[in-house]
Design a protein around this motif. Structure first.
Motif, PDB file in Angstrom:
ATOM      1  N   GLU A 172      61.749  -1.605 -12.176  1.00  0.00           N
ATOM      2  CA  GLU A 172      61.898  -2.839 -11.407  1.00  0.00           C
ATOM      3  C   GLU A 172      62.626  -2.606 -10.089  1.00  0.00           C
ATOM      4  O   GLU A 172      63.064  -3.566  -9.440  1.00  0.00           O
ATOM      5  CB  GLU A 172      62.635  -3.876 -12.242  1.00  0.00           C
ATOM      6  N   SER A 173      62.746  -1.363  -9.684  1.00  0.00           N
ATOM      7  CA  SER A 173      63.435  -1.061  -8.433  1.00  0.00           C
ATOM      8  C   SER A 173      62.610  -1.530  -7.240  1.00  0.00           C
ATOM      9  O   SER A 173      61.380  -1.606  -7.292  1.00  0.00           O
ATOM     10  CB  SER A 173      63.698   0.440  -8.313  1.00  0.00           C
ATOM     11  N   VAL A 174      63.313  -1.827  -6.152  1.00  0.00           N
ATOM     12  CA  VAL A 174      62.648  -2.261  -4.924  1.00  0.00           C
ATOM     13  C   VAL A 174      61.722  -1.159  -4.407  1.00  0.00           C
ATOM     14  O   VAL A 174      60.615  -1.433  -3.909  1.00  0.00           O
ATOM     15  CB  VAL A 174      63.693  -2.627  -3.851  1.00  0.00           C
ATOM     16  N   GLU A 175      62.156   0.089  -4.539  1.00  0.00           N
ATOM     17  CA  GLU A 175      61.372   1.208  -4.011  1.00  0.00           C
ATOM     18  C   GLU A 175      60.026   1.320  -4.739  1.00  0.00           C
ATOM     19  O   GLU A 175      58.978   1.507  -4.100  1.00  0.00           O
ATOM     20  CB  GLU A 175      62.154   2.513  -4.156  1.00  0.00           C
ATOM     21  N   LEU A 176      60.055   1.219  -6.073  1.00  0.00           N
ATOM     22  CA  LEU A 176      58.793   1.309  -6.806  1.00  0.00           C
ATOM     23  C   LEU A 176      57.925   0.092  -6.536  1.00  0.00           C
ATOM     24  O   LEU A 176      56.709   0.213  -6.357  1.00  0.00           O
ATOM     25  CB  LEU A 176      59.051   1.442  -8.306  1.00  0.00           C
ATOM     26  N   ASP A 177      58.538  -1.083  -6.477  1.00  0.00           N
ATOM     27  CA  ASP A 177      57.776  -2.302  -6.208  1.00  0.00           C
ATOM     28  C   ASP A 177      57.065  -2.208  -4.862  1.00  0.00           C
ATOM     29  O   ASP A 177      55.916  -2.637  -4.719  1.00  0.00           O
ATOM     30  CB  ASP A 177      58.710  -3.512  -6.235  1.00  0.00           C
TER      31      ASP A 177
END
Length: 231
Positions: free
Chosen positions: A43-48
């Motif tokens: 749920e990290s911003v980077e993966l999103d």
């Protein structure tokens, strides 16, 4: 399950929430699970941000000049090149497409999150996960390349490539395995006419299989040695 992870409820819900942010896309779920296996918060911003390439064009983030770093500039460059190559022969067109996909793979290794997802496991195998956006033959495509590799002790060898390809609201999967001279090709799409046309076009280049899209998304779950005992 495809990553061999224990079916922990909290982990399952985190992967599910990641997929829900991208319209319950099966590719988003698969990539979120890959992130979990690599020790990354799904749920990290980077993966999103990386998963945003899976969204329909109207739902993707980024400004019009391609400065968001998600590959828009490469998509434009690929489009310009493909338009210049329109009168050229098939070999030239394929070279342009190959270069655009190589750029996507190189870019993924420069992104810290995607690079972490691509690191090998203890046995020397792993997946390179590369988002792409490109224009080819006047049509815009976007999606993810996933390249499975393994080690023979001396070097890393590519064992399989899976391309999850989007065009507008449609999806297709293309998988290549085996030697370059005689690959096993699998194509998954829901249009039976498209599957027939693919088999007719590429059947002479290797062993070709064309099936419904659902079979492609579920294929990796059935290709392992068994499901996790928690199942």
């Amino acid at each position: 399950m495809g990553e061999g992870l224990r079916l922990d409820p909290a982990r399952i819900m985190a992967v599910r929430r990641a997929a829900l942010r991208h319209a319950s896309d099966p590719a988003a779920a698969r990539l979120a699970a890959r992130a979990v296996a690599a020790g990354i918060d799904p749920e990290s911003v980077e993966l999103d941000s990386a998963l945003g390439v899976l969204d329909a064009p109207a739902g993707r983030r980024g400004d019009a000049d391609g400065s968001d770093g998600s590959g828009s500039a490469d998509r434009r460059a690929g489009g310009e090149a493909s338009r210049r190559a329109a009168p050229e022969d098939e070999a030239a067109s394929l070279a342009i497409l190959s270069e655009a996909l190589m750029k996507a793979a190189r870019r993924s290794l420069e992104d810290p999150t995607l690079a972490a997802m691509s690191r090998p496991d203890a046995d020397g195998s792993g997946w390179v996960c590369a988002p792409f956006e490109l224009e080819y033959g006047g049509t815009e495509f976007h999606g993810f390349l996933r390249i499975w590799y393994y080690s023979n002790g001396m070097s890393r060898i590519v064992g399989r490539m899976s391309a999850d390809i989007r065009c507008g609201g449609s999806r297709r999967l293309l998988e290549l395995r085996g030697p370059r001279t005689s690959p096993a090709i699998a194509y998954y799409a829901d249009d039976p006419r498209e599957r027939s046309a693919f088999e007719l076009e590429f059947g002479r280049r290797g062993a070709v299989r064309a099936e419904r899209l659902e079979r492609g998304y579920c294929g990796e779950l059935g290709s392992g040695n068994g499901l996790d005992a928690d199942a």
